[in-house]
Structures are given as C-alpha cells and as structure tokens.
Write a protein that holds these residues in place. Structure first.
Motif, PDB file in Angstrom:
ATOM      1  N   ALA A   1     -83.150 -11.276 -32.254  1.00 51.45           N
ATOM      2  CA  ALA A   1     -84.552 -11.339 -31.827  1.00 51.45           C
ATOM      3  C   ALA A   1     -85.483 -10.970 -32.975  1.00 51.45           C
ATOM      4  CB  ALA A   1     -84.773 -10.412 -30.637  1.00 51.45           C
ATOM      5  N   LEU A   2     -85.084  -9.998 -33.796  1.00 53.11           N
ATOM      6  CA  LEU A   2     -85.896  -9.602 -34.941  1.00 53.11           C
ATOM      7  C   LEU A   2     -86.039 -10.737 -35.946  1.00 53.11           C
ATOM      8  CD1 LEU A   2     -84.712  -5.932 -35.573  1.00 53.11           C
ATOM      9  CD2 LEU A   2     -87.077  -6.666 -35.202  1.00 53.11           C
ATOM     10  N   GLU A   3     -85.008 -11.571 -36.029  1.00 52.30           N
ATOM     11  CA  GLU A   3     -85.095 -12.735 -36.914  1.00 52.30           C
ATOM     12  C   GLU A   3     -86.167 -13.715 -36.428  1.00 52.30           C
ATOM     13  OE1 GLU A   3     -81.346 -14.634 -37.425  1.00 52.30           O
ATOM     14  OE2 GLU A   3     -80.272 -12.779 -37.848  1.00 52.30           O
ATOM     15  N   LEU A   4     -86.373 -13.743 -35.111  1.00 47.11           N
ATOM     16  CA  LEU A   4     -87.334 -14.678 -34.534  1.00 47.11           C
ATOM     17  C   LEU A   4     -88.770 -14.177 -34.645  1.00 47.11           C
ATOM     18  CD1 LEU A   4     -85.338 -15.637 -31.303  1.00 47.11           C
ATOM     19  CD2 LEU A   4     -85.418 -16.870 -33.480  1.00 47.11           C
ATOM     20  N   GLY A   5     -88.944 -12.843 -34.665  1.00 44.75           N
ATOM     21  CA  GLY A   5     -90.289 -12.303 -34.781  1.00 44.75           C
ATOM     22  C   GLY A   5     -90.350 -10.829 -34.430  1.00 44.75           C
ATOM     23  N   ALA A   6     -91.433 -10.165 -34.831  1.00 42.36           N
ATOM     24  CA  ALA A   6     -91.585  -8.732 -34.598  1.00 42.36           C
ATOM     25  C   ALA A   6     -91.686  -8.397 -33.112  1.00 42.36           C
ATOM     26  CB  ALA A   6     -92.809  -8.207 -35.339  1.00 42.36           C
ATOM     27  N   LEU A   7     -92.451  -9.199 -32.362  1.00 40.23           N
ATOM     28  CA  LEU A   7     -92.602  -8.939 -30.932  1.00 40.23           C
ATOM     29  C   LEU A   7     -91.270  -9.106 -30.212  1.00 40.23           C
ATOM     30  CD1 LEU A   7     -94.285  -8.333 -28.446  1.00 40.23           C
ATOM     31  CD2 LEU A   7     -94.915 -10.762 -28.341  1.00 40.23           C
ATOM     32  N   GLU A   8     -90.540 -10.156 -30.542  1.00 40.82           N
ATOM     33  CA  GLU A   8     -89.230 -10.381 -29.918  1.00 40.82           C
ATOM     34  C   GLU A   8     -88.295  -9.201 -30.202  1.00 40.82           C
ATOM     35  OE1 GLU A   8     -90.954 -12.508 -31.598  1.00 40.82           O
ATOM     36  OE2 GLU A   8     -90.697 -14.588 -30.968  1.00 40.82           O
ATOM     37  N   GLY A   9     -88.303  -8.730 -31.450  1.00 41.25           N
ATOM     38  CA  GLY A   9     -87.443  -7.607 -31.807  1.00 41.25           C
ATOM     39  C   GLY A   9     -87.857  -6.314 -31.129  1.00 41.25           C
ATOM     40  N   ALA A  10     -89.173  -6.106 -31.007  1.00 37.78           N
ATOM     41  CA  ALA A  10     -89.681  -4.875 -30.382  1.00 37.78           C
ATOM     42  C   ALA A  10     -89.264  -4.777 -28.916  1.00 37.78           C
ATOM     43  CB  ALA A  10     -91.197  -4.823 -30.511  1.00 37.78           C
ATOM     44  N   VAL A  11     -89.482  -5.838 -28.155  1.00 33.14           N
ATOM     45  CA  VAL A  11     -89.129  -5.788 -26.732  1.00 33.14           C
ATOM     46  C   VAL A  11     -87.613  -5.865 -26.554  1.00 33.14           C
ATOM     47  CG1 VAL A  11     -91.319  -6.709 -25.907  1.00 33.14           C
ATOM     48  CG2 VAL A  11     -89.497  -8.291 -26.486  1.00 33.14           C
ATOM     49  N   GLY A  12     -86.913  -6.451 -27.515  1.00 29.76           N
ATOM     50  CA  GLY A  12     -85.451  -6.431 -27.461  1.00 29.76           C
ATOM     51  C   GLY A  12     -84.922  -5.017 -27.597  1.00 29.76           C
ATOM     52  N   GLY A  13     -85.508  -4.253 -28.518  1.00 34.66           N
ATOM     53  CA  GLY A  13     -85.121  -2.845 -28.666  1.00 34.66           C
ATOM     54  C   GLY A  13     -85.447  -2.039 -27.428  1.00 34.66           C
ATOM     55  N   LEU A  14     -86.607  -2.316 -26.827  1.00 34.82           N
ATOM     56  CA  LEU A  14     -86.982  -1.641 -25.583  1.00 34.82           C
ATOM     57  C   LEU A  14     -85.979  -1.974 -24.477  1.00 34.82           C
ATOM     58  CD1 LEU A  14     -89.048   0.015 -23.935  1.00 34.82           C
ATOM     59  CD2 LEU A  14     -90.275  -2.122 -23.516  1.00 34.82           C
ATOM     60  N   ALA A  15     -85.559  -3.224 -24.446  1.00 37.11           N
ATOM     61  CA  ALA A  15     -84.607  -3.661 -23.416  1.00 37.11           C
ATOM     62  C   ALA A  15     -83.280  -2.919 -23.531  1.00 37.11           C
ATOM     63  CB  ALA A  15     -84.377  -5.173 -23.528  1.00 37.11           C
ATOM     64  N   ILE A  16     -82.839  -2.641 -24.747  1.00 35.48           N
ATOM     65  CA  ILE A  16     -81.576  -1.914 -24.932  1.00 35.48           C
ATOM     66  C   ILE A  16     -81.620  -0.572 -24.215  1.00 35.48           C
ATOM     67  CG2 ILE A  16     -80.068  -0.787 -26.610  1.00 35.48           C
ATOM     68  CD1 ILE A  16     -80.821  -2.855 -28.639  1.00 35.48           C
ATOM     69  N   GLY A  17     -82.703   0.186 -24.465  1.00 37.75           N
ATOM     70  CA  GLY A  17     -82.807   1.511 -23.865  1.00 37.75           C
ATOM     71  C   GLY A  17     -82.950   1.471 -22.352  1.00 37.75           C
ATOM     72  N   LEU A  18     -83.839   0.623 -21.856  1.00 41.45           N
ATOM     73  CA  LEU A  18     -84.065   0.561 -20.413  1.00 41.45           C
ATOM     74  C   LEU A  18     -82.847   0.004 -19.664  1.00 41.45           C
ATOM     75  CD1 LEU A  18     -87.786  -0.649 -20.260  1.00 41.45           C
ATOM     76  CD2 LEU A  18     -86.880   1.663 -19.921  1.00 41.45           C
ATOM     77  N   MET A  19     -82.183  -0.972 -20.263  1.00 45.59           N
ATOM     78  CA  MET A  19     -80.962  -1.502 -19.638  1.00 45.59           C
ATOM     79  C   MET A  19     -79.890  -0.427 -19.561  1.00 45.59           C
ATOM     80  SD  MET A  19     -80.786  -4.723 -18.560  1.00 45.59           S
ATOM     81  CE  MET A  19     -79.086  -5.239 -18.815  1.00 45.59           C
ATOM     82  N   GLY A  20     -79.820   0.406 -20.589  1.00 47.83           N
ATOM     83  CA  GLY A  20     -78.850   1.494 -20.571  1.00 47.83           C
ATOM     84  C   GLY A  20     -79.090   2.457 -19.429  1.00 47.83           C
ATOM     85  N   VAL A  21     -80.358   2.836 -19.230  1.00 45.77           N
ATOM     86  CA  VAL A  21     -80.709   3.765 -18.151  1.00 45.77           C
ATOM     87  C   VAL A  21     -80.436   3.136 -16.783  1.00 45.77           C
ATOM     88  CG1 VAL A  21     -82.602   5.006 -17.055  1.00 45.77           C
ATOM     89  CG2 VAL A  21     -82.432   4.956 -19.545  1.00 45.77           C
ATOM     90  N   MET A  22     -80.929   1.912 -16.595  1.00 44.48           N
ATOM     91  CA  MET A  22     -80.768   1.247 -15.298  1.00 44.48           C
ATOM     92  C   MET A  22     -79.306   0.986 -14.979  1.00 44.48           C
ATOM     93  SD  MET A  22     -83.939  -1.458 -15.410  1.00 44.48           S
ATOM     94  CE  MET A  22     -85.641  -0.897 -15.514  1.00 44.48           C
ATOM     95  N   THR A  23     -78.547   0.538 -15.967  1.00 49.22           N
ATOM     96  CA  THR A  23     -77.136   0.235 -15.744  1.00 49.22           C
ATOM     97  C   THR A  23     -76.347   1.492 -15.408  1.00 49.22           C
ATOM     98  OG1 THR A  23     -77.240  -1.666 -17.237  1.00 49.22           O
ATOM     99  CG2 THR A  23     -75.063  -0.768 -16.796  1.00 49.22           C
TER     100      THR A  23
END
Length: 230
Positions: free
Chosen positions: A196-218
């Motif tokens: 996602a970071l290769e595609l753009g800063a916004l994509e990478g930023a929300v991708g990183g956010l998704a890692i943390g939130l997915m971890g908590v929810m899962t």
C-alpha cells in the motif's frame, strides 16, 4: 562455511543482499511468484541447506532484523499522523469496514476449514490468518492452535494479498485510495501495508491503521466465532 554464519555482520549482509536482489528481480518480472519476501525466503532456505547450516544458528545471528520489526511497524504512525485529517473524516466508515473485514475473515477461514473436515486444532490455527504474526501466534496459543504453523500461514496470506490484492481491487473497480489501503492492510497485514505504501502515502497510512485495529478486533472475535465450530 559455519564460520561465515557465526558472524552477525556477514549474516545481516547476506540477508539484506538477498532481499535487495529479490526486489530487483520482482521489479523487472512483476510476477506474483517472485514477490521479494517469498523469493528471499526461498533463496535463504536453499543457501542454508547447501551450507548445511541449522536455522537456529542463522536466527541467532540475524536477530537484529527481528529487533527492527517492531520499530518499523511503529514508524507507520508517522505516515498516519501526516494523513490524520483524512482519517478523522472517515472514522465510522473505517471502524465498520474493519469490523466486518475481521468478522468475515475469521468466519470464512473457520467455516471453509470446518466444511472440509479439518480438526479443531487446524480450525483454531487458521482463525486469525488476517492479522500480523505476533498477534496471530498469541491468539492461536490461547485457543489451542499451532503458533508456528499460523506464522507460516500469516506470511503466506500476506504475500498472496500483496501480490494479487491490487489486481483484484482494480478488477472490482475500487478506486478509493482509502478503501485500497484498508483492504490491503486488513487482509495482508504488514506485507500488504508495504504494498500500500508503494501506491501512496494515504494508502500506506490507513493500511498501518488497519493492522492495529484488525489485531484488536480479531483478538476479541476469534474466541467467539471459533466457539461456534467446536
């Protein structure tokens, strides 16, 4: 040859060199099977087998790579901070989409395994496939799965998601940069976020956010959903 793998500097140089060469191959061929992570792992396995070196020795002298894994994930917070104004505008959409993604990811993994006749240990191992490796191993250990196996599964899922995820999203005509970043981060965790970071800063930023939130929810959802199948 054993003396070579007793030198931490040489082992790190070998690992980074193999990864760099793998990146160059992937950039030229653009084939999913030549994803840098997958190709690097394959090359290193062949080198260790040819040199008759035990993996424990390699792991001992490449520990700095493990050490920098956590800071590299935390560093995604810098990118997220720079894009926080986009995130604030879509907080509800992000939370709902990640909750649904976590729920569907766990349910599909457990459901397919259950339908195919897998035993409880394998179902437990597959349940947290879409979160980053440390969280997946911890969750699996708590519900009676196999931590070492889920580590392999998580890496495989990450490579597959990063390799074919952008193509599938394009095929489905998903054009939102935030949706692309969330999809890659939620389904393919660290490796997907790297893509996602290769595609753009916004994509990478929300991708990183998704890692943390997915971890908590899962972590909360896995015991509940897994309980339906035992």
């Amino acid at each position: 040859m054993i003396e070579f793998f007793d030198n931490e500097v040489l082992v790190l140089a070998l690992t980074l060199g193999v990864f760099y060469l793998s990146q160059q191959v992937y950039q030229k061929l653009k084939w999913a099977l030549f994803h840098p992570v997958l190709l690097s792992v394959g090359i290193l396995i062949v080198i260790l087998l040819l040199a008759d070196v035990d993996y424990s020795l390699y792991k001992e002298h490449s520990h700095m790579i493990d050490f920098f894994l956590a800071p590299s994930v935390v560093a995604l917070g810098v990118v997220l901070y720079e894009q926080v104004h986009h995130v604030r505008k879509n907080v509800l959409a992000i939370l709902v989409s990640l909750f649904v993604g976590s729920f569907v990811g766990i349910l599909s993994a457990c459901g397919v395994a259950w339908l195919l006749g897998a035993d409880q240990v394998l179902i437990a191992t597959l349940a947290p496939k879409s979160v980053t490796t440390p969280i997946a191993m911890s969750v699996v250990e708590q519900i009676g799965g196999i931590p070492s196996l889920v580590a392999v599964i998580v890496i495989a899922v990450g490579i597959l998601g990063a390799a074919i995820g952008p193509f599938i999203l394009k095929l489905l005509n998903v054009n939102s940069r935030m949706a692309i970043g969330l999809a890659l981060g939620a389904s393919a965790h660290g490796i997907g976020t790297s893509k996602a970071l290769e595609l753009g800063a916004l994509e990478g930023a929300v991708g990183g956010l998704a890692i943390g939130l997915m971890g908590v929810m899962t972590s909360f959802l896995v015991p509940l959903i897994y309980g339906w199948f035992i």
